[in-house]
Design an enzyme around this catalytic site. Sequence first.
Site, PDB file in Angstrom:
ATOM      1  N   GLU A   1     -11.882   7.885   1.855  1.00  0.00           N
ATOM      2  CA  GLU A   1     -13.188   7.391   2.323  1.00  0.00           C
ATOM      3  C   GLU A   1     -12.927   6.655   3.634  1.00  0.00           C
ATOM      4  OE1 GLU A   1     -16.113   7.903   1.010  1.00  0.00           O
ATOM      5  OE2 GLU A   1     -15.720   8.495  -1.060  1.00  0.00           O
TER       6      GLU A   1
ATOM      7  N   GLY B   1       0.838  -1.212   0.000  1.00  0.00           N
ATOM      8  CA  GLY B   1       0.000   0.000   0.000  1.00  0.00           C
ATOM      9  C   GLY B   1       0.864   1.250   0.000  1.00  0.00           C
TER      10      GLY B   1
ATOM     11  N   VAL C   1      -5.168   4.973   9.234  1.00  0.00           N
ATOM     12  CA  VAL C   1      -4.337   4.794   8.043  1.00  0.00           C
ATOM     13  C   VAL C   1      -4.590   5.929   7.046  1.00  0.00           C
ATOM     14  CG1 VAL C   1      -3.750   3.243   6.149  1.00  0.00           C
ATOM     15  CG2 VAL C   1      -4.263   2.287   8.391  1.00  0.00           C
TER      16      VAL C   1
ATOM     17  N   GLY D   1     -26.832   1.768   3.358  1.00  0.00           N
ATOM     18  CA  GLY D   1     -27.501   1.273   2.153  1.00  0.00           C
ATOM     19  C   GLY D   1     -27.668   2.343   1.095  1.00  0.00           C
TER      20      GLY D   1
HETATM   21  P1  NAD Z   1      -7.506  -0.285   7.177  1.00  0.00           P
HETATM   22  O1  NAD Z   1      -7.286   1.173   7.284  1.00  0.00           O
HETATM   23  O2  NAD Z   1      -6.915  -1.156   8.202  1.00  0.00           O
HETATM   24  O3  NAD Z   1      -6.954  -0.816   5.754  1.00  0.00           O
HETATM   25  C1  NAD Z   1      -7.354  -0.253   4.530  1.00  0.00           C
HETATM   26  C2  NAD Z   1      -6.295  -0.529   3.468  1.00  0.00           C
HETATM   27  O4  NAD Z   1      -5.105   0.203   3.754  1.00  0.00           O
HETATM   28  C3  NAD Z   1      -5.868  -1.980   3.368  1.00  0.00           C
HETATM   29  O5  NAD Z   1      -5.772  -2.319   1.998  1.00  0.00           O
HETATM   30  C4  NAD Z   1      -4.512  -1.981   4.054  1.00  0.00           C
HETATM   31  O6  NAD Z   1      -3.686  -3.040   3.652  1.00  0.00           O
HETATM   32  C5  NAD Z   1      -3.964  -0.645   3.627  1.00  0.00           C
HETATM   33  N1  NAD Z   1      -2.904  -0.060   4.457  1.00  0.00           N
HETATM   34  C6  NAD Z   1      -2.629  -0.271   5.760  1.00  0.00           C
HETATM   35  N2  NAD Z   1      -1.612   0.523   6.164  1.00  0.00           N
HETATM   36  C7  NAD Z   1      -1.249   1.263   5.089  1.00  0.00           C
HETATM   37  C8  NAD Z   1      -0.265   2.281   4.873  1.00  0.00           C
HETATM   38  N3  NAD Z   1       0.535   2.712   5.859  1.00  0.00           N
HETATM   39  N4  NAD Z   1      -0.185   2.850   3.644  1.00  0.00           N
HETATM   40  C9  NAD Z   1      -1.009   2.454   2.653  1.00  0.00           C
HETATM   41  N5  NAD Z   1      -1.950   1.487   2.799  1.00  0.00           N
HETATM   42  C10 NAD Z   1      -2.066   0.903   4.002  1.00  0.00           C
HETATM   43  O7  NAD Z   1      -9.090  -0.498   7.088  1.00  0.00           O
HETATM   44  P2  NAD Z   1      -9.956  -1.839   7.230  1.00  0.00           P
HETATM   45  O8  NAD Z   1      -9.874  -2.347   8.628  1.00  0.00           O
HETATM   46  O9  NAD Z   1      -9.642  -2.780   6.118  1.00  0.00           O
HETATM   47  O10 NAD Z   1     -11.421  -1.283   6.947  1.00  0.00           O
HETATM   48  C11 NAD Z   1     -12.299  -0.761   7.919  1.00  0.00           C
HETATM   49  C12 NAD Z   1     -12.315   0.744   7.894  1.00  0.00           C
HETATM   50  O11 NAD Z   1     -12.645   1.209   6.570  1.00  0.00           O
HETATM   51  C13 NAD Z   1     -13.389   1.323   8.799  1.00  0.00           C
HETATM   52  O12 NAD Z   1     -12.865   2.425   9.480  1.00  0.00           O
HETATM   53  C14 NAD Z   1     -14.482   1.758   7.828  1.00  0.00           C
HETATM   54  O13 NAD Z   1     -15.313   2.781   8.311  1.00  0.00           O
HETATM   55  C15 NAD Z   1     -13.664   2.208   6.667  1.00  0.00           C
HETATM   56  N6  NAD Z   1     -14.471   2.227   5.450  1.00  0.00           N
HETATM   57  C16 NAD Z   1     -14.866   3.442   4.965  1.00  0.00           C
HETATM   58  C17 NAD Z   1     -15.661   3.510   3.848  1.00  0.00           C
HETATM   59  C18 NAD Z   1     -16.133   4.824   3.315  1.00  0.00           C
HETATM   60  O14 NAD Z   1     -16.604   4.855   2.179  1.00  0.00           O
HETATM   61  N7  NAD Z   1     -16.051   5.909   4.058  1.00  0.00           N
HETATM   62  C19 NAD Z   1     -16.064   2.326   3.194  1.00  0.00           C
HETATM   63  C20 NAD Z   1     -15.623   1.101   3.710  1.00  0.00           C
HETATM   64  C21 NAD Z   1     -14.827   1.067   4.849  1.00  0.00           C
END
Ligand code: NAD
Length: 534
Positions: free
Chosen positions: A284, A246, A266, A483
């Site tokens: 997002e 990432g 993140v 939704g």
């Molecule tokens: P996360 O932040 O742990 O991971 C998201 C992505 O970032 C993964 O692909 C991960 O491998 C990557 N990542 C981790 N560290 C990174 C770095 N330092 N640099 C670049 N990439 C890195 O999130 P998660 O646990 O997979 O998902 C849950 C979160 O996502 C919740 O907070 C949820 O609200 C949010 N979410 C938001 C939306 C929206 O549209 N606002 C939609 C879906 C999920």
Amino acid sequence: MLRRRVLDSAFGAGHSVRSLSTRASDILSKFSIRPDAELKGVYDGTWRGSGEVIQSICPTTGEVLANVRTASPAEVQETLAKTREAYVKWRNEPAPRRGEVLRQIREALAAKREDLGALVSLEMGKILTEGVGEVQEFVDICDYGVGLSRMMNGRVVASERPGHSILEMPNPLGVVGVLSAFNFPVAVYGWNLALSLAAGNATIWKPSPTTPLCSIAVTRIISQVLEANGIPGAVASLVNGGKEAGEAVVESPGVELVSFTGSERVGRIVGQNVASRFGKVILELGGNNASIIMPDADLSLAVPAVFFGAVGTAGQRCTSTRRLYLHRQVADEFLGRLKTLYGSVAVGDPLAKDTLLGPLHTSTACDVYTQAVEKLRSLNADIITGGERYQRDGLQGGNFVQPTIALPKSVNPKDGIWSTEIFAPILNVAIFDELEEAIEWNNAVPQGLSSSLWTRDIRNVGRWIGPAGSDAGIVNVNVGTSGAEIGAAFGGNKSTGWGRESGGDAWKQYVRWSACTVNFSDAAPLAQGVSFAS
Ligand code: NAD
């Protein structure tokens, strides 16, 4: 049937020849995924992968579904280079022709909707209808992208200079890096891919390391369409991997736009990294969404909507309802009815027809849930229902937790229990007397994704959607927090990141805008009447 059996080691440490449960192997076989094979997690026209192995673990049973080879650091760079090469070719395709390819991708996805939906359910843990719905969302946004491919219009602006015209022109932007979260392992990529392809860009997708199979299945479907049309597969590249992969995408100067979906933690790092190289970013991030129930609300609609918002997807939607503000006049009745629904929730295998509550995605998420409940208890919150992990037969192998309703002592939205997104089915409730107070609580948290007001009074609606109303990106009336449809721009404000994806004007971020002043005359006057004659 939930069954787990791990047989002899055939690949050395960490790898096994496995006999999977029938529920898993049936679904995986639809994508030719064999339990004893090691899958290649990188695609840039060819499939490969020589980095570390990640395991896809079923949240329902705990069984290892597959081993996936991620991208090595060199492979991430090679894939970035291939994606750029593909972009240079793809950008010259006329937009309607790009739309035609997108239409074929839409058809290929629709043909696999049920199978892919089942894979989402198997690997992520959401119930089948939501898994299928997520694929449908991808199909829908492809339709939208096909339409857009003939409507990504610029405009002609009146010039103050005679014989001049000013064009505002959209051109393809470049390479779009899509970093996605585990909870929508298909749809979020779809939102980005459809707009990006229609706009003439190439994408490189870095999915969540816990949902690699969904990313491989989707990319296989898309790559077949691209290859059949003689288009370089790297127009839709894939790099499976963790944080390092990432980071490499985020830091690459060859990625014009980073579209990141994930946690606030993140997202803060990603946003700063992209800004430091003056790249474009769409964030997002987390939501902490509230529903407000007025005394005139139709409870027969509002109670089931809050139930779906808080318990659906086991509380793992960014738009899940996490805060419930009840007007004092209806609080007891609402809570009574809601508690009854909670008591009747069908919990179990998310692939089973009647299940409404599946597991959390990981065992770590269960720990987060447990700690959050302990915190509520330590603050003397009234746990109205739930609060424990499920211990009953058939559920111990998975990450099953009871949906929880809590009535904290404090109603101060600045307190951690109110201001933090806990990605689990925990609903905190507070009671209010005036709508203004509830709107103030709604807006007082750092996040600003979704919000919902239940009322039949048009004056309340006016206040809610107006200047002094909800400050979230999604402001619903008599519709729950979760939704969304693809037609409107989706996203949230404040610490949710201000990003907008999917419908509305979101496509305008995926193009490079040029203001082109064209002189058709025999003179070359300066603007504002400036004279520079010698
Ligand atoms: P996360 O932040 O742990 O991971 C998201 C992505 O970032 C993964 O692909 C991960 O491998 C990557 N990542 C981790 N560290 C990174 C770095 N330092 N640099 C670049 N990439 C890195 O999130 P998660 O646990 O997979 O998902 C849950 C979160 O996502 C919740 O907070 C949820 O609200 C949010 N979410 C938001 C939306 C929206 O549209 N606002 C939609 C879906 C999920």
